[in-house]
Write a protein that holds these residues in place. Structure first.
Motif, short mmCIF file in Angstrom:
data_model
loop_
_atom_site.label_atom_id
_atom_site.label_comp_id
_atom_site.label_asym_id
_atom_site.label_seq_id
_atom_site.Cartn_x
_atom_site.Cartn_y
_atom_site.Cartn_z
N ARG A 295 2.84 -81.07 -26.32
CA ARG A 295 2.59 -81.28 -27.76
C ARG A 295 3.64 -82.23 -28.32
NH1 ARG A 295 3.08 -76.80 -32.50
NH2 ARG A 295 5.27 -77.28 -32.14
N PHE A 296 3.18 -83.21 -29.10
CA PHE A 296 4.04 -84.17 -29.78
C PHE A 296 3.80 -84.02 -31.28
CE2 PHE A 296 2.68 -85.83 -25.69
CZ PHE A 296 3.90 -86.15 -25.08
N GLN A 297 4.86 -83.77 -32.04
CA GLN A 297 4.71 -83.49 -33.47
C GLN A 297 5.83 -84.18 -34.27
OE1 GLN A 297 5.66 -79.49 -34.88
NE2 GLN A 297 3.85 -79.51 -36.17
N PHE A 298 5.43 -84.79 -35.38
CA PHE A 298 6.38 -85.36 -36.33
C PHE A 298 5.99 -84.89 -37.73
CE2 PHE A 298 7.55 -88.62 -39.46
CZ PHE A 298 8.92 -88.65 -39.27
N VAL A 299 6.96 -84.38 -38.48
CA VAL A 299 6.73 -83.88 -39.84
C VAL A 299 7.76 -84.51 -40.77
CG1 VAL A 299 6.62 -81.86 -41.34
CG2 VAL A 299 5.81 -81.70 -38.98
N GLU A 300 7.27 -85.04 -41.88
CA GLU A 300 8.13 -85.65 -42.89
C GLU A 300 8.02 -84.84 -44.19
OE1 GLU A 300 8.62 -89.91 -45.29
OE2 GLU A 300 6.81 -89.46 -44.13
N ARG A 301 9.16 -84.62 -44.84
CA ARG A 301 9.19 -83.86 -46.10
C ARG A 301 10.00 -84.63 -47.15
NH1 ARG A 301 10.05 -80.32 -41.92
NH2 ARG A 301 8.54 -78.61 -41.68
N THR A 302 9.47 -84.65 -48.38
CA THR A 302 10.13 -85.33 -49.49
C THR A 302 10.14 -84.40 -50.70
OG1 THR A 302 9.34 -87.48 -48.71
CG2 THR A 302 10.13 -87.37 -50.97
N LEU A 303 11.26 -84.38 -51.41
CA LEU A 303 11.37 -83.56 -52.62
C LEU A 303 12.16 -84.34 -53.66
CD1 LEU A 303 10.97 -80.87 -54.11
CD2 LEU A 303 13.13 -80.10 -53.12
N ALA B 172 10.70 -82.47 -67.61
CA ALA B 172 11.01 -82.45 -66.18
C ALA B 172 9.80 -82.92 -65.38
CB ALA B 172 11.42 -81.06 -65.73
N TYR B 173 10.12 -83.54 -64.23
CA TYR B 173 9.08 -83.97 -63.29
C TYR B 173 9.53 -83.62 -61.89
CZ TYR B 173 6.32 -86.96 -60.25
OH TYR B 173 5.51 -87.41 -59.24
N ALA B 174 8.61 -83.06 -61.09
CA ALA B 174 8.92 -82.68 -59.72
C ALA B 174 7.81 -83.19 -58.80
CB ALA B 174 9.06 -81.17 -59.58
N PHE B 175 8.23 -83.64 -57.64
CA PHE B 175 7.28 -84.17 -56.64
C PHE B 175 7.67 -83.63 -55.27
CE2 PHE B 175 6.62 -87.41 -53.33
CZ PHE B 175 5.23 -87.44 -53.31
N ALA B 176 6.67 -83.16 -54.52
CA ALA B 176 6.90 -82.66 -53.17
C ALA B 176 5.83 -83.22 -52.24
CB ALA B 176 6.86 -81.13 -53.14
N LEU B 177 6.26 -83.57 -51.03
CA LEU B 177 5.35 -84.15 -50.04
C LEU B 177 5.66 -83.56 -48.67
CD1 LEU B 177 3.35 -86.35 -48.90
CD2 LEU B 177 5.35 -87.84 -48.71
N ARG B 178 4.60 -83.20 -47.95
CA ARG B 178 4.71 -82.83 -46.54
C ARG B 178 3.64 -83.61 -45.78
NH1 ARG B 178 2.83 -79.94 -42.30
NH2 ARG B 178 4.36 -78.79 -41.00
N ASP B 179 4.08 -84.45 -44.87
CA ASP B 179 3.17 -85.33 -44.14
C ASP B 179 3.32 -85.07 -42.64
OD1 ASP B 179 1.38 -87.27 -43.47
OD2 ASP B 179 2.80 -88.93 -43.71
N GLU B 180 2.22 -84.72 -42.01
CA GLU B 180 2.16 -84.53 -40.55
C GLU B 180 1.15 -85.53 -40.02
OE1 GLU B 180 1.36 -80.92 -37.31
OE2 GLU B 180 1.58 -80.47 -39.46
N PRO B 181 1.59 -86.74 -39.67
CA PRO B 181 0.65 -87.84 -39.46
C PRO B 181 -0.20 -87.77 -38.21
CG PRO B 181 2.89 -88.56 -39.02
CD PRO B 181 3.00 -87.17 -39.55
N ASP B 182 0.32 -87.24 -37.11
CA ASP B 182 -0.49 -87.26 -35.89
C ASP B 182 0.14 -86.32 -34.85
OD1 ASP B 182 -2.18 -87.78 -33.83
OD2 ASP B 182 -1.72 -89.92 -33.65
#
Length: 205
Positions: A79-87, A111-121
């Protein structure tokens, strides 16, 4: 690092599986905190605060070992996994002294809040051999797929509050009025593709 996964059965000396897992991983994380404050007038003050973090996890797993379930053999799973997180979180406040009914004060808050979770492939493959040291063949019943997912979250908040203190009877009284609200949106998308190997040269390793 190396992990062991063992699941025994009721029969002595046997196991459903006895896997050895080799894990290779890399992690990176960066972040920043900032703030700014200024007295625009003797009775007004503006403040801004922000927090930002960015992280990424890159992991590879190789699982191998004997199994004894509906079929028996030596399994090999990759298994090959890459996960990116932004806050990101940003808050702005504005305070203004009004001297209404004494020591009056109005506070504005946004206030403004942004969250990202990206698991591209994320890629998983499964092979099986009849005996240790034998040829591994593509396992049609195994976990052979590619997985994509992305989660984004946005939130906006706002509030206003007015407070004042004044003399009341023989003491001090506080009067507070205000209101606030928030809006939040979330979007999640995911796709999974199961793989079937048709090329004979790729069906064995």
């Amino acid at each position: 690092r190396v992990q062991q996964e063992f699941f025994p059965t009721l029969e002595e000396g046997t196991a459903l599986y006895d896997y050895t897992t080799l894990v290779g991983s890399r992690e990176i994380s960066i972040g920043a905190i900032g703030g700014y404050s200024v007295n625009w007038t003797p009775t007004s003050r503006f403040s801004l605060k922000s927090v930002f973090t960015q992280s990424g996890d890159d992991e590879t797993r190789l699982v191998s070992g004997p199994f004894n379930q509906s079929t028996t053999g030596i399994g090999r799973i990759q298994r090959f996994q890459f996960v990116e997180r932004t806050l990101l979180n940003t808050r702005a406040t504005f305070e203004h002294k009004t001297e209404f009914l004494g020591d009056g004060r109005v506070e504005w808050d946004a206030a403004y809040a942004f969250a990202l979770r990206d698991e591209p492939d994320t890629r998983s493959t499964s092979y099986v051999a009849q005996e240790d040291g034998g040829t591994y063949f593509f396992n049609e019943a195994g976990n052979n797929n590619r997985f994509f997912s992305e989660l984004t979250d946005h939130m906006v908040q706002g509030a206003v509050k007015s407070t004042t203190q004044f003399d009341w009877l023989e003491g001090r009284a506080t009067l507070a009025l205000g209101g606030g609200g928030s809006l939040r949106t979330r979007d999640f998308a995911a796709r999974r593709f199961d793989c079937i190997c048709f090329e004979s040269k790729r069906r064995r390793i």
